[in-house]
Design an enzyme around this catalytic site. Sequence first.
Site, PDB file in Angstrom:
ATOM      1  N   SER A   8      43.465  40.330  45.085  1.00  0.00           N
ATOM      2  CA  SER A   8      42.559  41.177  45.867  1.00  0.00           C
ATOM      3  C   SER A   8      41.132  40.933  45.416  1.00  0.00           C
ATOM      4  O   SER A   8      40.790  41.154  44.246  1.00  0.00           O
ATOM      5  CB  SER A   8      42.903  42.654  45.665  1.00  0.00           C
ATOM      6  OG  SER A   8      41.827  43.442  46.138  1.00  0.00           O
ATOM      7  N   HIS A  31      43.831  38.634  49.468  1.00  0.00           N
ATOM      8  CA  HIS A  31      43.885  40.006  49.991  1.00  0.00           C
ATOM      9  C   HIS A  31      42.458  40.558  50.085  1.00  0.00           C
ATOM     10  O   HIS A  31      41.730  40.597  49.099  1.00  0.00           O
ATOM     11  CB  HIS A  31      44.739  40.853  49.038  1.00  0.00           C
ATOM     12  CG  HIS A  31      44.994  42.243  49.493  1.00  0.00           C
ATOM     13  ND1 HIS A  31      46.017  42.584  50.346  1.00  0.00           N
ATOM     14  CD2 HIS A  31      44.359  43.405  49.213  1.00  0.00           C
ATOM     15  CE1 HIS A  31      46.012  43.886  50.563  1.00  0.00           C
ATOM     16  NE2 HIS A  31      45.009  44.413  49.883  1.00  0.00           N
ATOM     17  N   ASP A  33      40.142  43.751  51.132  1.00  0.00           N
ATOM     18  CA  ASP A  33      40.171  45.194  51.360  1.00  0.00           C
ATOM     19  C   ASP A  33      38.950  45.652  52.142  1.00  0.00           C
ATOM     20  O   ASP A  33      37.821  45.596  51.657  1.00  0.00           O
ATOM     21  CB  ASP A  33      40.225  45.921  50.008  1.00  0.00           C
ATOM     22  CG  ASP A  33      41.558  45.724  49.313  1.00  0.00           C
ATOM     23  OD1 ASP A  33      42.592  46.091  49.899  1.00  0.00           O
ATOM     24  OD2 ASP A  33      41.571  45.205  48.178  1.00  0.00           O
ATOM     25  N   MET A  35      37.135  48.819  53.718  1.00  0.00           N
ATOM     26  CA  MET A  35      37.132  50.281  53.570  1.00  0.00           C
ATOM     27  C   MET A  35      35.926  50.861  54.291  1.00  0.00           C
ATOM     28  O   MET A  35      34.832  50.297  54.232  1.00  0.00           O
ATOM     29  CB  MET A  35      37.044  50.660  52.091  1.00  0.00           C
ATOM     30  CG  MET A  35      38.143  50.064  51.229  1.00  0.00           C
ATOM     31  SD  MET A  35      38.026  50.672  49.558  1.00  0.00           S
ATOM     32  CE  MET A  35      39.295  49.683  48.746  1.00  0.00           C
ATOM     33  N   HIS A  64      43.415  43.869  54.734  1.00  0.00           N
ATOM     34  CA  HIS A  64      43.948  45.234  54.578  1.00  0.00           C
ATOM     35  C   HIS A  64      42.889  46.234  55.041  1.00  0.00           C
ATOM     36  O   HIS A  64      41.887  46.446  54.363  1.00  0.00           O
ATOM     37  CB  HIS A  64      44.305  45.448  53.097  1.00  0.00           C
ATOM     38  CG  HIS A  64      44.856  46.804  52.793  1.00  0.00           C
ATOM     39  ND1 HIS A  64      44.992  47.273  51.507  1.00  0.00           N
ATOM     40  CD2 HIS A  64      45.310  47.802  53.600  1.00  0.00           C
ATOM     41  CE1 HIS A  64      45.494  48.498  51.538  1.00  0.00           C
ATOM     42  NE2 HIS A  64      45.691  48.844  52.798  1.00  0.00           N
ATOM     43  N   MET A  66      41.569  49.717  55.512  1.00  0.00           N
ATOM     44  CA  MET A  66      41.657  51.131  55.113  1.00  0.00           C
ATOM     45  C   MET A  66      40.572  51.858  55.885  1.00  0.00           C
ATOM     46  O   MET A  66      39.507  52.179  55.355  1.00  0.00           O
ATOM     47  CB  MET A  66      41.491  51.253  53.598  1.00  0.00           C
ATOM     48  CG  MET A  66      42.754  50.843  52.841  1.00  0.00           C
ATOM     49  SD  MET A  66      42.434  50.396  51.143  1.00  0.00           S
ATOM     50  CE  MET A  66      41.897  48.713  51.390  1.00  0.00           C
ATOM     51  N   MET A 135      51.695  51.288  49.450  1.00  0.00           N
ATOM     52  CA  MET A 135      50.596  51.530  48.506  1.00  0.00           C
ATOM     53  C   MET A 135      51.186  52.162  47.245  1.00  0.00           C
ATOM     54  O   MET A 135      51.828  53.202  47.318  1.00  0.00           O
ATOM     55  CB  MET A 135      49.567  52.507  49.091  1.00  0.00           C
ATOM     56  CG  MET A 135      48.622  51.959  50.138  1.00  0.00           C
ATOM     57  SD  MET A 135      47.545  50.568  49.689  1.00  0.00           S
ATOM     58  CE  MET A 135      46.940  50.944  48.053  1.00  0.00           C
ATOM     59  N   ASP A 173      50.919  47.072  46.817  1.00  0.00           N
ATOM     60  CA  ASP A 173      49.478  46.990  46.542  1.00  0.00           C
ATOM     61  C   ASP A 173      49.040  48.173  45.686  1.00  0.00           C
ATOM     62  O   ASP A 173      49.159  49.326  46.104  1.00  0.00           O
ATOM     63  CB  ASP A 173      48.738  46.997  47.889  1.00  0.00           C
ATOM     64  CG  ASP A 173      47.227  46.848  47.749  1.00  0.00           C
ATOM     65  OD1 ASP A 173      46.745  46.584  46.628  1.00  0.00           O
ATOM     66  OD2 ASP A 173      46.539  46.987  48.774  1.00  0.00           O
TER      67      ASP A 173
HETATM   68  C1  DX5 Z   1      43.125  49.654  46.659  1.00  0.00           C
HETATM   69  C2  DX5 Z   1      43.231  48.312  47.329  1.00  0.00           C
HETATM   70  C3  DX5 Z   1      43.860  47.288  46.475  1.00  0.00           C
HETATM   71  C4  DX5 Z   1      43.134  47.032  45.163  1.00  0.00           C
HETATM   72  C5  DX5 Z   1      44.178  46.767  44.131  1.00  0.00           C
HETATM   73  O1  DX5 Z   1      42.887  50.628  47.568  1.00  0.00           O
HETATM   74  O2  DX5 Z   1      43.973  48.390  48.533  1.00  0.00           O
HETATM   75  O3  DX5 Z   1      44.094  46.086  47.166  1.00  0.00           O
HETATM   76  O4  DX5 Z   1      42.241  45.970  45.206  1.00  0.00           O
HETATM   77  O5  DX5 Z   1      43.573  46.669  42.902  1.00  0.00           O
HETATM   78  P1  DX5 Z   1      44.399  46.679  41.548  1.00  0.00           P
HETATM   79  O6  DX5 Z   1      45.349  45.511  41.629  1.00  0.00           O
HETATM   80  O7  DX5 Z   1      43.373  46.536  40.505  1.00  0.00           O
HETATM   81  O8  DX5 Z   1      45.145  47.994  41.508  1.00  0.00           O
HETATM   82 ZN    ZN Z   2      44.574  46.437  49.434  1.00  0.00          ZN
END
Ligand code: DX5
Ligand code: ZN
Length: 218
Positions: A8, A31, A33, A35, A64, A66, A135, A173
Amino acid sequence: MDIKIAPSILSADFCNLQSDLEAVKSADLIHVDVMDAHFVPNLTIGAPVVKRIAQVSPLPLDVHLMIDSPDVFALDYAFENVESITFHLKPAQAPIRLARRIREKGIKACCALNPAVGLEGLLGILEEFDSVLIMSVEPGFGGQKFLASQLSKLARLKKEIKDRGLNTKIEIDGGINKETIGLACRAGADIVVAGSAIYGERDRAQAIKELREIAERA
Ligand code: DX5
Ligand code: ZN
């Protein structure tokens, strides 16, 4: 078993993304993210930046989302080199329609469940998805502690997929590291996201190698 490792980039250096992408090219997927500061209390990057990441990334992207309005924005991420688009079940207005629109673009549709969201709303529409993302932290931030409570959900989903003869993959994740990756893979994870456990190490290729070895032994 063939486990896919997805670093990620939330834990990467956003001012040096291209070299941080190259540093993890021994993994399987990147990956990303996204947000929106509404669905989660954090704000990251949007479609113009993801487009550029997709262009330079040595590996296909796993995007991903969010965000509060996946029905409105998910297709904005349908770029070349995007392998999958993941949206959360809860905020989706019409998850079946959205999954089909993603698949029509030749991109895998993935449904994400927050830790407090059960399998009930998903099982009846499981065939609409190529994968399910469990998650294992509350989404929003990297570096949080793995929620072991999600392992039984993962195992139940794995059994359901097997019993129904489906090919749906399970992604996990949040909080994945050398201590937790074996637990997740034993419960049935096929794709493992790791942010801080890879980018927090100086030698990212070595971190990926070690995670892969533990995952494959599990
Ligand atoms: C959190 C993200 C993850 C995050 C995971 O909301 O969706 O993808 O980057 O990070 P680690 O592996 O550090 O928990
Ligand atoms: Zn993620």
